[in-house]
Design a protein around this motif. Structure first.
Motif, short mmCIF file in Angstrom:
data_model
loop_
_atom_site.label_atom_id
_atom_site.label_comp_id
_atom_site.label_asym_id
_atom_site.label_seq_id
_atom_site.Cartn_x
_atom_site.Cartn_y
_atom_site.Cartn_z
N ALA A 1 0.83 -1.21 0.00
CA ALA A 1 0.00 0.00 0.00
C ALA A 1 0.86 1.26 0.00
O ALA A 1 0.59 2.22 -0.73
N GLY A 2 1.91 1.27 0.81
CA GLY A 2 2.76 2.44 0.90
C GLY A 2 3.52 2.70 -0.38
O GLY A 2 3.66 3.85 -0.83
N LEU A 3 4.03 1.65 -1.00
CA LEU A 3 4.76 1.81 -2.27
C LEU A 3 3.83 2.30 -3.37
O LEU A 3 4.21 3.15 -4.19
N GLY A 4 2.61 1.77 -3.39
CA GLY A 4 1.63 2.22 -4.37
C GLY A 4 1.31 3.69 -4.21
O GLY A 4 1.18 4.43 -5.18
N ALA A 5 1.22 4.14 -2.94
CA ALA A 5 0.93 5.55 -2.68
C ALA A 5 2.08 6.44 -3.12
O ALA A 5 1.87 7.62 -3.43
N ARG A 6 3.30 5.89 -3.18
CA ARG A 6 4.45 6.66 -3.64
C ARG A 6 4.57 6.65 -5.16
O ARG A 6 5.50 7.23 -5.72
N GLY A 7 3.67 5.96 -5.84
CA GLY A 7 3.69 5.94 -7.29
C GLY A 7 4.38 4.76 -7.92
O GLY A 7 4.54 4.70 -9.14
N ILE B 1 9.94 2.45 6.42
CA ILE B 1 11.39 2.48 6.23
C ILE B 1 11.81 1.47 5.18
O ILE B 1 12.67 1.75 4.33
N LEU B 2 11.20 0.29 5.20
CA LEU B 2 11.48 -0.71 4.16
C LEU B 2 11.19 -0.16 2.78
O LEU B 2 11.96 -0.36 1.83
N GLY B 3 10.07 0.53 2.64
CA GLY B 3 9.69 1.10 1.36
C GLY B 3 10.72 2.10 0.86
O GLY B 3 11.06 2.13 -0.32
N GLY B 4 11.22 2.94 1.76
CA GLY B 4 12.23 3.91 1.38
C GLY B 4 13.52 3.25 0.93
O GLY B 4 14.14 3.67 -0.05
N ILE B 5 13.93 2.20 1.63
CA ILE B 5 15.15 1.49 1.26
C ILE B 5 14.96 0.75 -0.06
O ILE B 5 15.85 0.74 -0.93
N ALA B 6 13.79 0.14 -0.26
CA ALA B 6 13.53 -0.59 -1.49
C ALA B 6 13.58 0.32 -2.71
O ALA B 6 14.03 -0.08 -3.79
N ALA B 7 13.10 1.54 -2.56
CA ALA B 7 13.06 2.48 -3.68
C ALA B 7 14.40 3.17 -3.91
O ALA B 7 14.56 3.89 -4.90
#
Length: 272
Positions: free
Chosen positions: A18-24, A168-174
């Motif tokens: 959900a968070g990654l999707g919200a970031r585009g 935080i995981l989402g930020g690192i993944a991107a």
């Protein structure tokens, strides 16, 4: 960016998608529910086609030492091989703070084996070690229960909200691969036996909490600092006293004794 989240229908995985999707980003949940089985390899090639990043947050419910190690080793080998074939450029693995300090015991042994495979593979990687989630506190209490009592070691831990871990995981993944490790923890430090002694009544759980220095956690006996992150850990923002799940419906929050923790500001890639 196409990011495949293995274990994407679980607690952390669903929040991460959900968070990654919200970031585009194009975030894809991969799990047995969606036809992807990392143990057999079923559906892996199809799920990873065109993926830029794979984030592995899958877990094994069983805590038997041999079974959990076999799960992580087999799953990780299959996943890394499929990533190499698909040309994936970044593998992110969720692990445990404390892994490496007790590499031969229980769940820590399994995560150490997983990390070793990730580090030896050809795919650039980031390993993110997290402390215990608030959401699993009741399961931790149940794991220490016997004869209507709960035995907890007088060790320190720094639990974290799943929302903070996912962010935080989402930020690192991107971002670019770390080719190393990062640690994630909550903003407060507690002594484990005292935490549960104060927290459980708010769940309407009135079992007696006994202090037992030899009480195991995930199959391992702990030293005082085994579960604590290092000084450079990324700290979440949600305090346990503000977390909605700390109380049962209709219950009242119990006071929690806090320890002092030096806060570290999240870097830009980890803010959410």
């Amino acid at each position: 960016m196409r990011i495949v989240v293995v274990g994407g229908t679980g607690l952390i995985g669903s929040k991460l998608v959900a968070g990654l999707g919200a970031r585009g980003h194009e975030a894809v949940a991969a799990s047995r529910r969606t036809g992807v089985d990392t143990l057999t390899g079923e559906g892996l090639a199809e799920a990873l086609a065109g993926a830029d990043v794979v984030v592995d947050v899958a877990d094994r419910p069983a805590r038997e030492d041999g079974a959990v190690t076999e799960f992580f080793e087999t799953s990780t080998r299959n996943l890394l091989a499929a990533e190499a074939a698909a040309g994936v450029g970044h593998h992110v693995a969720l692990s445990l703070v404390g892994t490496g300090r007790l590499p031969g015991r229980g769940h820590f042994r399994a995560k150490a084996a997983q990390e070793k495979l990730v580090e030896a593979a050809s795919v650039p990687y980031s390993i993110v070690r997290a402390t215990q989630f608030f959401e699993f506190a009741r399961a931790i209490a149940d794991a220490g229960a016997a004869d209507c009592k709960v035995r907890m070691a007088p060790v320190y831990f720094q639990p974290v909200a799943a929302d903070d871990v996912a962010g935080i995981l989402g930020g690192i993944a991107a971002g670019p691969p770390l080719n190393g490790r990062a640690e994630v923890a909550g903003p407060e430090r507690f002594r484990m036996d005292a935490f549960f002694r104060h927290a459980m009544p708010a769940w309407n759980d009135h079992r007696e909490v006994l202090t037992d220095p030899r009480a195991p956690y995930l199959g391992a006996e702990l030293d005082e600092g085994t579960l604590l992150p290092g000084a450079d850990a990324l700290l979440g923002t949600v305090r346990y006293g503000d977390w909605p799940g700390r109380i049962a419906v209709g219950g009242r929050p119990a006071p929690i004794r806090l320890g002092s923790v030096r806060r570290r500001r999240l870097p830009s890639y980890a803010r959410h």
